[in-house]
Design an enzyme around this catalytic site. Structure first.
Site, PDB file in Angstrom:
ATOM      1  N   CYS A 262       0.877  -1.181   0.000  1.00 47.79           N
ATOM      2  CA  CYS A 262       0.000   0.000   0.000  1.00 47.79           C
ATOM      3  C   CYS A 262       0.907   1.221   0.000  1.00 47.79           C
ATOM      4  O   CYS A 262       1.022   1.927   0.999  1.00 47.79           O
ATOM      5  CB  CYS A 262      -0.920  -0.001   1.212  1.00 47.79           C
ATOM      6  SG  CYS A 262      -1.833  -1.536   1.493  1.00 47.79           S
ATOM      7  N   ALA A 264       1.613   4.252  -2.029  1.00 53.79           N
ATOM      8  CA  ALA A 264       1.553   5.672  -2.401  1.00 53.79           C
ATOM      9  C   ALA A 264       1.527   6.575  -1.175  1.00 53.79           C
ATOM     10  O   ALA A 264       0.886   6.231  -0.177  1.00 53.79           O
ATOM     11  CB  ALA A 264       0.325   5.933  -3.272  1.00 53.79           C
ATOM     12  N   ASP A 313      -4.553  -4.231  -5.827  1.00 52.33           N
ATOM     13  CA  ASP A 313      -5.368  -4.110  -4.620  1.00 52.33           C
ATOM     14  C   ASP A 313      -4.803  -5.035  -3.554  1.00 52.33           C
ATOM     15  O   ASP A 313      -4.652  -6.248  -3.780  1.00 52.33           O
ATOM     16  CB  ASP A 313      -6.816  -4.485  -4.959  1.00 52.33           C
ATOM     17  CG  ASP A 313      -7.785  -4.230  -3.809  1.00 52.33           C
ATOM     18  OD1 ASP A 313      -7.334  -4.135  -2.647  1.00 52.33           O
ATOM     19  OD2 ASP A 313      -8.998  -4.136  -4.076  1.00 52.33           O
ATOM     20  N   ASP A 331       1.391  -0.868   4.858  1.00 48.63           N
ATOM     21  CA  ASP A 331       0.991   0.383   5.528  1.00 48.63           C
ATOM     22  C   ASP A 331      -0.457   0.626   5.136  1.00 48.63           C
ATOM     23  O   ASP A 331      -0.749   1.310   4.155  1.00 48.63           O
ATOM     24  CB  ASP A 331       1.900   1.524   5.072  1.00 48.63           C
ATOM     25  CG  ASP A 331       1.642   2.813   5.846  1.00 48.63           C
ATOM     26  OD1 ASP A 331       0.714   2.830   6.663  1.00 48.63           O
ATOM     27  OD2 ASP A 331       2.351   3.801   5.615  1.00 48.63           O
ATOM     28  N   CYS A 383      -0.816   4.930  10.555  1.00 46.73           N
ATOM     29  CA  CYS A 383      -0.513   6.247  11.125  1.00 46.73           C
ATOM     30  C   CYS A 383      -1.655   6.685  12.029  1.00 46.73           C
ATOM     31  O   CYS A 383      -2.057   7.840  12.047  1.00 46.73           O
ATOM     32  CB  CYS A 383      -0.237   7.284  10.031  1.00 46.73           C
ATOM     33  SG  CYS A 383      -1.575   7.526   8.839  1.00 46.73           S
TER      34      CYS A 383
END
Length: 478
Positions: A262, A264, A313, A331, A383
C-alpha cells in the site's frame, strides 16, 4: 484565480467544509492558482491550519458575540468570521483593524446576503473590544473543557484520555495544534550529508541534522520544498521520522525482494530502496493508477532503479506472488489520527465509518501475508493511535496464522529496544508523528508452531537460528 492569502484560506476552508476536500491538497492547489509568493503562501497556510486547529473554540467565541448561531450562518460568512477571530486571538502581529476589514471585504465579495458584511463587522468589532477578556470555557467536565480548548471532538479526547490519562492527553492535544517539524531523508545515492546541507542552506532553508535519526535533517524556511535544488535533484525526500523507523525495524537489505503493498506516495518504498543500496527488487503497489505514476515519478527523481511501481489491490490475491518476497510492508488505510498535527481536519472525521476500518486492515494483512517467504518478514503499519486498528488487528492475525510470530527490534533515539515486536509512537513521547508498526517473522516451514509457548525474545532467537540453517542450505540470507 487571483487573490491574497486570506482569500486563499477562505476558499480552502470552504472547500473542506462543503466538498470534503483535504486541507493540505486544496491549500496547495489554491496557493498555486493564486500565484502567491512564499510570504503570502506561508500566511495562507498559517491562517487555514490555525482555523482548523481551533475551529470549535473559534465558534464558541463567535457564538458569544452573535445573535445568529454559527451553524445557521452561510459557509463563507462563518469561515470569514473564524479567520477574523483567529487573527485577533492568536496572531498578535496582525492589527485588529486589518483582521476586521479583510474579513468584511471577503464577505462583501462572496456572500449573497447584503446583510452579511454588517453582521461580520459588528461581531468582529465586538471581539476586538473584548480581546483581552474573551469568554471563559466552562470547566466542570474535563473532557468537554479539553474538547473546546483544543478543538478536538469529545469522542476523540475521551479515547486519548482512556489510553494516556489527563496529563499526556493535554500534551498530545497541544502538539496537535502546533507546527510540526519537517523531516527530510537524505538520499546517499545522490550525495553526502555535508553536500546536501550546503545545497539546502544555499537555497535559504534553515536545516540541521536530525538529533537522533541517521541520514535525516529537520527543515524550516526555504519556501515551497519542491522548489529546493536538493529536492529537484533527488537528494532528499520528505518523510516523518516515524515512517522511517518502521522501515528500519523491517531491516531491508541489498539483494532482497520486497513488496510495498500500500505504497503511495512511496515514502517507505524509497526508504527501503535506499537501505537496499538500490540493489534487489522492490515492487511498489497502489490500488489507483494515478498513484502508480506518483510513485514512479518519485523513484525516478531519486534515481531508485530497483523500484517497480504496480497497480494492485492489497485485498486481492495474486498467485504469482505466493511465498515470493523476503519482506512485505503493509501500511494499510487507517483513520490517520496520528497525523492530526499535519492534517488538522482529520480530527473532524465522522467516527462511525471508522469502525469498519479494522475489517479492511485485517483483509489486507491476511492477503499479503501469503506473499512472504518462509523465514521472511511482514511489517504492518498505520498512522493512527487506535488500539482497534493496531494491536487488535495484529493479535487477531497471529491467532489465525500460527506460522507467524512477533519479532523484537531495536531502533535509534527515544524508541530504543522493542522486545515484543510492536510499538506505538506518540508525538508527545517520541517527537514523531503518531505511528504504529509491528514486525512479524514467518517461521521456516519446519518450525511452524515452535514458538507458541516461547517468550518474544526466545521467538526472535529461534527465528535467527533457523535463518542460519537456511542460509547454510541456500548459500544466501533469509
Amino acid at each position: 484565480m487571483a487573490g491574497n492569502a486570506r482569500e486563499v484560506a477562505l476558499l480552502t476552508l470552504s472547500a473542506c467544509d462543503r466538498q470534503g476536500a483535504w486541507s493540505d491538497l486544496s491549500l496547495k492547489k489554491n496557493i498555486r492558482a493564486a500565484g502567491l509568493d512564499n510570504r503570502d503562501a506561508a500566511l495562507a497556510t498559517r491562517l487555514c491550519f490555525g482555523v482548523l486547529q481551533n475551529r470549535l473554540l473559534l465558534d464558541f467565541y463567535i457564538s458569544k458575540f452573535s445573535t445568529v448561531k454559527p451553524d445557521r450562518m452561510e459557509n463563507k460568512v462563518l469561515n470569514a468570521l473564524r479567520l477574523g477571530v483567529y487573527q485577533m486571538a492568536f496572531l498578535t502581529r496582525v492589527p485588529a483593524s486589518a483582521a476586521v476589514n479583510e474579513s468584511v471585504g471577503l464577505v462583501k465579495r462572496y456572500s449573497k446576503n447584503p446583510r452579511s458584511p454588517g453582521l461580520v463587522n459588528g461581531i468582529l468589532r465586538s471581539v476586538a473590544r473584548n480581546i483581552d477578556r474573551l469568554p471563559i470555557i466552562p470547566d466542570e467536565d474535563p473532557i468537554s473543557y479539553l474538547s473546546m480548548r483544543y478543538s478536538h471532538p469529545a469522542w476523540l479526547v475521551r479515547t486519548f484520555w482512556e489510553t494516556l490519562g489527563p496529563v499526556e492527553t493535554e500534551q498530545l492535544l497541544t502538539l496537535n495544534n502546533g507546527e510540526p517539524p519537517t523531516v527530510a531523508q537524505i538520499n546517499p545515492l545522490r550525495g553526502s550529508m555535508e553536500e546536501i546541507l550546503t545545497s539546502l542552506r544555499a537555497d535559504g532553508a534553515e536545516v540541521e541534522p536530525h538529533p537522533w535519526l541517521p541520514d535525516c535533517v529537520t527543515l524550516t524556511g526555504g519556501g515551497d520544498l519542491e522548489n529546493l535544488t536538493a529536492f529537484q535533484e533527488g537528494r532528499i525526500y520528505i518523510q516523518d521520522a516515524g515512517a522511517r523507523l518502521a522501515v528500519l525495524a523491517a531491516e531491508p537489505k541489498p539483494g532482497m525482494t520486497i513488496l510495498d503493498a500500500c505504497a503511495a506516495p512511496g515514502g517507505k518504498s524509497f526508504a527501503a530502496a535506499i537501505e537496499m543500496e538500490n540493489q534487489g527488487k522492490l515492487v511498489s503497489c497502489d490500488i489507483h493508477a494515478h498513484k502508480k505514476a506518483l510513485i514512479d515519478s518519485g523513484a525516478r527523481r531519486l534515481g531508485l532503479t530497483c523500484i517497480t511501481p504496480a497497480v494492485q489491490d492489497g485485498k486481492v490475491y495474486r498467485a504469482g506472488w505466493e511465498k515470493f518476497f523476503d519482506l512485505v510492508m503493509a501500511d494499510v488505510p487507517c483513520s490517520g489520527l496520528g497525523i492530526i498535527r499535519k492534517k488538522p481536519d482529520i480530527r473532524y472525521k465522522d467516527p462511525v465509518p471508522l469502525a469498519g476500518l479494522p475489517a479492511v486492515q485485517s483483509a489486507i494483512l491476511s492477503n499479503v501475508s501469503a506473499y512472504v517467504k518462509p523465514g521472511g518478514v511482514l511489517l504492518y503499519c498505520t498512522c493512527t493511535l487506535q488500539t482497534s486498528e493496531n494491536e487488535d488487528v495484529v493479535n487477531a492475525f497471529l491467532s489465525a496464522n500460527p506460522e507467524y510470530a512477533l519479532e523484537g527490534f531495536t531502533l535509534p533515539g527515544p524508541v530504543g529496544e522493542v522486545p515484543d515486536g510492536m510499538v506505538t509512537l506518540w508525538p508527545q513521547r517520541h517527537g514523531t508523528d503518531g505511528f504504529f508498526f509491528a514486525k512479524l517473522r514467518r517461521w521456516p516451514d519446519s518450525a511452524i508452531g515452535y514458538g507458541k509457548t516461547l517468550s518474544s525474545d526466545r521467538m526472535a532467537q529461534t527465528v535467527q537460528e533457523y535463518g542460519q540453517i537456511l542460509q547454510e542450505k541456500s548459500g544466501r540470507g533469509v
